[in-house]
Design a protein around this motif. Structure first.
Motif, PDB file in Angstrom:
ATOM      1  N   ILE A  45       0.841  -1.209   0.000  1.00 14.42           N
ATOM      2  CA  ILE A  45       0.000   0.000   0.000  1.00 14.42           C
ATOM      3  C   ILE A  45       0.870   1.251   0.000  1.00 14.42           C
ATOM      4  O   ILE A  45       0.636   2.206  -0.754  1.00 14.42           O
ATOM      5  CB  ILE A  45      -0.948  -0.002   1.228  1.00 14.42           C
ATOM      6  CG1 ILE A  45      -2.001  -1.104   1.071  1.00 14.42           C
ATOM      7  CG2 ILE A  45      -1.622   1.350   1.415  1.00 14.42           C
ATOM      8  CD1 ILE A  45      -2.730  -1.439   2.366  1.00 14.42           C
ATOM      9  N   LEU A  46       1.898   1.240   0.855  1.00  9.79           N
ATOM     10  CA  LEU A  46       2.778   2.411   0.958  1.00  9.79           C
ATOM     11  C   LEU A  46       3.498   2.666  -0.372  1.00  9.79           C
ATOM     12  O   LEU A  46       3.670   3.809  -0.797  1.00  9.79           O
ATOM     13  CB  LEU A  46       3.802   2.222   2.082  1.00  9.79           C
ATOM     14  CG  LEU A  46       3.224   2.136   3.514  1.00  9.79           C
ATOM     15  CD1 LEU A  46       4.340   1.897   4.523  1.00  9.79           C
ATOM     16  CD2 LEU A  46       2.459   3.400   3.881  1.00  9.79           C
ATOM     17  N   GLU A  47       3.913   1.571  -1.033  1.00  9.39           N
ATOM     18  CA  GLU A  47       4.631   1.707  -2.309  1.00  9.39           C
ATOM     19  C   GLU A  47       3.699   2.173  -3.434  1.00  9.39           C
ATOM     20  O   GLU A  47       4.047   3.048  -4.227  1.00  9.39           O
ATOM     21  CB  GLU A  47       5.265   0.360  -2.701  1.00  9.39           C
ATOM     22  CG  GLU A  47       6.474  -0.015  -1.848  1.00  9.39           C
ATOM     23  CD  GLU A  47       6.834  -1.498  -1.988  1.00  9.39           C
ATOM     24  OE1 GLU A  47       6.303  -2.158  -2.899  1.00  9.39           O
ATOM     25  OE2 GLU A  47       7.632  -1.990  -1.170  1.00  9.39           O
ATOM     26  N   GLU A  48       2.482   1.561  -3.492  1.00 11.04           N
ATOM     27  CA  GLU A  48       1.598   1.826  -4.632  1.00 11.04           C
ATOM     28  C   GLU A  48       0.739   3.080  -4.457  1.00 11.04           C
ATOM     29  O   GLU A  48       0.524   3.832  -5.391  1.00 11.04           O
ATOM     30  CB  GLU A  48       0.688   0.608  -4.863  1.00 11.04           C
ATOM     31  CG  GLU A  48       1.449  -0.628  -5.344  1.00 11.04           C
ATOM     32  CD  GLU A  48       0.558  -1.863  -5.432  1.00 11.04           C
ATOM     33  OE1 GLU A  48      -0.662  -1.748  -5.172  1.00 11.04           O
ATOM     34  OE2 GLU A  48       1.092  -2.944  -5.769  1.00 11.04           O
ATOM     35  N   GLU A  49       0.228   3.293  -3.243  1.00 12.15           N
ATOM     36  CA  GLU A  49      -0.707   4.403  -3.017  1.00 12.15           C
ATOM     37  C   GLU A  49      -0.014   5.723  -2.666  1.00 12.15           C
ATOM     38  O   GLU A  49      -0.559   6.797  -2.902  1.00 12.15           O
ATOM     39  CB  GLU A  49      -1.707   4.036  -1.899  1.00 12.15           C
ATOM     40  CG  GLU A  49      -2.531   2.792  -2.166  1.00 12.15           C
ATOM     41  CD  GLU A  49      -3.536   2.981  -3.291  1.00 12.15           C
ATOM     42  OE1 GLU A  49      -3.931   4.125  -3.562  1.00 12.15           O
ATOM     43  OE2 GLU A  49      -3.919   1.956  -3.922  1.00 12.15           O
ATOM     44  N   LYS A  50       1.180   5.610  -2.055  1.00  9.16           N
ATOM     45  CA  LYS A  50       1.939   6.799  -1.613  1.00  9.16           C
ATOM     46  C   LYS A  50       1.033   7.802  -0.872  1.00  9.16           C
ATOM     47  O   LYS A  50       0.846   8.950  -1.316  1.00  9.16           O
ATOM     48  CB  LYS A  50       2.634   7.466  -2.792  1.00  9.16           C
ATOM     49  CG  LYS A  50       3.664   6.541  -3.453  1.00  9.16           C
ATOM     50  CD  LYS A  50       4.416   7.218  -4.555  1.00  9.16           C
ATOM     51  CE  LYS A  50       5.543   6.359  -5.088  1.00  9.16           C
ATOM     52  NZ  LYS A  50       5.188   4.966  -5.419  1.00  9.16           N
ATOM     53  N   PRO A  51       0.452   7.374   0.257  1.00  4.45           N
ATOM     54  CA  PRO A  51      -0.505   8.238   0.966  1.00  4.45           C
ATOM     55  C   PRO A  51       0.162   9.461   1.593  1.00  4.45           C
ATOM     56  O   PRO A  51       1.295   9.377   2.076  1.00  4.45           O
ATOM     57  CB  PRO A  51      -1.071   7.323   2.047  1.00  4.45           C
ATOM     58  CG  PRO A  51      -0.012   6.280   2.269  1.00  4.45           C
ATOM     59  CD  PRO A  51       0.659   6.084   0.957  1.00  4.45           C
ATOM     60  N   THR A  52      -0.577  10.560   1.607  1.00  2.00           N
ATOM     61  CA  THR A  52      -0.123  11.735   2.370  1.00  2.00           C
ATOM     62  C   THR A  52      -0.768  11.713   3.756  1.00  2.00           C
ATOM     63  O   THR A  52      -0.301  12.355   4.680  1.00  2.00           O
ATOM     64  CB  THR A  52      -0.529  13.040   1.646  1.00  2.00           C
ATOM     65  OG1 THR A  52      -1.963  13.070   1.531  1.00  2.00           O
ATOM     66  CG2 THR A  52       0.102  13.126   0.271  1.00  2.00           C
TER      67      THR A  52
END
Length: 879
Positions: A45-52
């Motif tokens: 998720i962290l790699e693909e979505e790159k959440p702020t």
């Protein structure tokens, strides 16, 4: 910069991860499989979505504001497995290391927290991604909010947008709540409307848009039964809508601005990964050096030779051997090849090359050439089938792993290697596929996989042996489990003769009985219907015959066995239905089931004994399970008539321990009265009744003895006052008094129970007489139910486990005695406390002497072990 908000349904994802992955624990005994699966997904998720902005939401507890509307909300849910419960705090600690906020709110669910924050994000026109395994959250989907739902574990994800929902489900996000209102949700125990499934609910919503619309046009609804159900259950439908509606304005104390995410510090996460044993994930985030990577693998590049012929100089006399077979039932699987690894070289030997080679057979049968194997029993069976009787097995990886980690349910080489920090061995399904898609790839791929597994075995055997020695369990492996594995291998290979005609005759009789019962039930019901259909049976019992309704399901009335048992005295139809079900199960599971597994060329059944399954050390059997033939029912007992000797003029001989667990309890607790009762060969249940009721022997009634028997066996299983009250049909208070009087009569037993629980709390495990361990991670839990279960387990495991060890040792002693005496008699089966043999009639007198002697003298307790035996022309006649 645009804002990207990711909201994760913590409870849903950790549950999915737990059931998707085999149980794993780290070197401290902490279960980690659910956390591992969750973390794998989180990194993606962290790699693909790159959440702020990022938050993981959790449920706060079992009770929510919805329970005020409907007390039975989520009432049917299974209790959270303790192996999962203990992973929640571990997950939260890991999220803290990632600097990821997590939040829960008393009386509210994770869904409500996610609903409230997604609404805030939506209002700000942020891009919002919700991740869950629960389709309830689809009601949150909008132009700015997408919901990603896991399917098939946690790796496969389906992304729902408004357009995709209309295309896939034919409804809009707003209609999800109305869909749930109509069809209900068994996982949350939301009733909905009986008889309305997803298809019907979708059709209604396509016609009338909303739940209100359906009821505004109720007269137009086609289908008499559907209209009737909708009318009668209108209140349920609207209550279900209320239960299914996510609160998007819950009183949370955080906002989207509070959950900004700037990434994680590698050092903080690395420390937690190392502590949890997540070495492959550690490698993923650190990109460790070549040298460090080498430490967590068996060998990065594996070099091996595919042998075109077998030569004696290939063997050093200390080899690791893997016999590769694909599929669980190795009695039906072909050998795909052999892996051989020693300190000099690694080989893959194709099946035909090995089995046609005198050099291979000579090496395999040489007791002086030591061999470490993965599963000695399976190896023995595979080679015996091909005329090779393997000798010289010095190490069994499967049994070693089982003794070290009895709570684990995954003991294959990749799982064991992973637990020991070596992560480069593929799981079989990664090479061969699974189920219908399973196939054998080209030899090169098979060869590398087999050699890599064999190399893991060779690399880890010494370290695993040292762990056993540190636990003082090496003798348990070498003197008990490994010798037994080879005996079980011979028993499995030999198999048990089955009289097919007898089975078929019993099947025909059962069919006749079932037909008669069916007619009788139809007569009592006043009409014909399908007895196996709960949908047809329910209305007969509860609408037509007006029997009291015990339980309802989403689709109507429950007709489960426990419901019918409660109705036994209400109508004569119920006992007939219960008998119909019991006989039906005998017919399908045992008569038809046994006929399916008979080997056609020998007319034998080759069951597989599970030696590395139960935490108490007991053996179980599978394909078929011969330990579960229901013998309380006369028709069930008769199935044993089909098990006969393999030779003419031979007999079946069955010997079983009398009250072995109570005798073990007397020995372990060393209670004076209990020991004396067994030493004087008294009837233990009568003696207990005399002691507990303070009466003389001739005053003991059959009911007193029955109650004493229940408490005697109950004590062995750590029974509670509630459990005893259910068994005896007495009040909980009376049961508590009974247990107290028992402990007053046998103070040594009370002292043992208290001391063993304290020992378990101090050590974290309990042991049997032969040093088998059972770890009890919940023994110090703050949760009363978890702790109580662990305490009962602490009390009963040394008793049950020691009894299991004793019968295993007796099997070894008897096996060698039969060989020493040069008898043809041979062991066929072990079922609980019973051994079944087949023997020539002329050896019967010798067996009567040898079998009880070996079983009774196998260990030295301070009370005598007692063995009863019978014999006859079938297993049935020998009981």
């Amino acid at each position: 910069m645009s804002k990207k908000l990711v909201l994760i349904d913590g409870n849903s994802i950790i549950y999915r991860a737990f059931f998707a992955l085999p149980l794993l624990n780290n070197d401290k005994g902490v279960y980690t499989n659910a956390v591992y699966g969750f973390t794998t997904m989180l990194l993606r998720i962290l790699e693909e979505e790159k959440p702020t902005h990022l938050l993981v939401a959790f449920d706060a507890g079992k009770t929510t504001f919805r329970h005020a509307t409907y007390k039975a909300y989520k009432g049917g849910r299974q209790k959270t497995p303790p192996e999962l419960s203990e992973q929640f705090p571990v997950l939260k600690e890991l999220l803290d290391a990632f600097d990821i906020k997590h939040y829960q709110l008393d009386q509210y669910e994770a869904d409500d927290i996610i609903g409230t924050l997604s609404r805030q994000g939506n209002n700000e026109a942020w891009e919002v991604t919700v991740i869950s395994g629960d389709k309830d959250l689809l009601q949150l989907v909008s132009n700015h909010v997408s919901v990603h739902v896991t399917k098939k574990g946690i790796s496969d994800i389906e992304k729902y947008t408004p357009e995709y929902m209309v295309e896939k489900m034919e409804i809009t996000p707003e209609q999800i709540i109305d869909l749930k209102a109509l069809m209900g949700d068994s996982s949350d125990n939301i009733p909905g409307v009986p008889g309305v499934g997803q298809k019907t609910a979708t059709k209604l919503l396509k016609q009338y848009t909303t739940l209100d619309g359906v009821y505004e046009h109720i007269d137009e609804v086609s289908g008499k039964k559907l209209k009737e159900n909708l009318t009668n259950h209108k209140a349920d439908a609207f209550m279900s809508k209320e239960l299914a509606t996510i609160d998007r304005d819950s009183p949370i104390e955080i906002s989207v601005d509070d959950i900004a995410y700037e990434g994680y510090q590698q050092t903080k996460v690395s420390t937690v990964f190392k502590d949890l044993g997540f070495l492959s994930l550690l490698k993923r985030i650190t990109g460790e050096s070549e040298e460090e990577a080498q430490e967590s693998t068996i060998m990065k590049e594996i070099s091996f030779v595919v042998a075109e012929e077998v030569k004696t100089d290939m063997f050093t006399g200390d080899e690791s051997l893997v016999v590769e077979m694909v599929g669980e039932n190795y009695h039906q699987s072909d050998i795909e090849g052999f892996g051989i690894v020693n300190k000099e070289k690694a080989y893959f030997i194709p099946t035909v090359t090995a089995l046609q080679s005198d050099a291979f057979k000579e090496w395999a049968e040489d007791p002086a050439k030591t061999k470490s194997v993965f599963d000695a029993k399976k190896t023995m069976v595979a080679l015996l089938r091909n005329g090779i009787h393997i000798q010289g097995i010095s190490f069994d990886m499967l049994l070693t792993s089982y003794l070290l980690n009895p709570a684990e349910n995954s003991h294959d080489i990749p799982a064991i290697s992973s637990r020991m920090g070596k992560n480069d061995v593929l799981f079989d399904e990664e090479v061969y596929g699974k189920g219908a898609k399973q196939k054998i790839p080209e030899q090169e791929k098979v060869a590398e996989h087999v050699v890599r597994k064999t190399a893991a075995l060779f690399a880890l055997k010494d370290e695993m042996s040292e762990q056993l020695r540190a636990n003082e369990q090496y003798e348990l492996l070498k003197e008990l489990e490994m010798p037994l594995a080879l005996i079980l291998g011979e028993m499995e290979h030999l198999g048990v003769q089955v009289d097919i005609s007898k089975l078929e005759e019993m099947g025909a009789d059962l069919k006749e009985r079932l037909n008669t019962l069916e007619k009788e039930v139809h007569e009592l019901a006043g009409e014909s219907f399908n007895l196996n259909s709960p949908k047809q049976l329910g209305p007969i019992l509860f609408d037509k015959l007006k029997l009291p309704v015990i339980k309802k399901t989403k689709t109507g009335y429950s007709t489960a066995a426990d419901v019918l048992e409660q109705l036994q005295n209400e109508h004569e139809i119920i006992p007939k239905l219960l008998m119909y079900r019991q006989l039906g199960k005998l017919q399908s599971t045992y008569i038809e089931g046994l006929l399916k597994v008979v080997k056609k060329d020998t007319m034998k059944i080759h069951t597989r004994f599970n030696q590395a399954l139960t935490q108490t050390g007991r053996l179980s059997s599978i394909d078929p399970n011969l330990q579960n033939i229901p013998i309380r029912l006369e028709e069930g007992r008769k199935i044993r008539q089909a098990f006969v000797p393999a030779k003419k003029d031979w007999i079946m001989f069955a010997a079983d321990y009398s009250q072995i667990e109570l005798r073990v309890l007397a020995h372990i607790a060393n209670d004076e009265k209990l020991v004396a009762a067994f030493q004087n060969d008294l009837d233990i249940h009568t003696q207990t009744a005399m002691d507990v009721f303070h009466v003389e022997k001739d005053e003991v009634t059959s009911n007193m003895r029955r109650q004493a028997k229940a408490v005697n066996f109950g004590i062995v299983y750590g029974i509670s006052d509630y459990g005893l009250s259910q068994n005896l049909g007495i009040t909980r208070k009376a049961a508590k008094n009974f247990i107290e009087r028992y402990f007053d009569s046998y103070p040594g037993v009370r002292l043992y129970m208290d001391e063993i629980v304290q020992e378990a709390k101090h050590k974290g495990y309990v042991t049997t007489l032969m040093n088998r361990r059972r770890y009890l991670p919940e023994i110090n839990s703050r949760n009363f139910n978890l702790r109580s279960f662990a305490e009962r387990t602490a009390m009963n495991t040394p008793i049950q486990g020691s009894a299991a060890d004793i019968i295993k040792k007796a099997m070894i002693d008897l096996h060698w005695k039969l060989k020493d005496e040069k008898l043809e008699s041979r062991m066929l089966l072990q079922v609980h406390d019973e051994l079944i043999l087949e023997a020539p009639k002329e050896e019967l007198d010798k067996l009567k002497e040898i079998v009880p002697e070996m079983m009774e003298k196998t260990v030295n307790l301070n009370v005598p072990l007692k063995v009863d035996y019978e014999y006859g022309n079938s297993w049935f006649d020998a009981k």
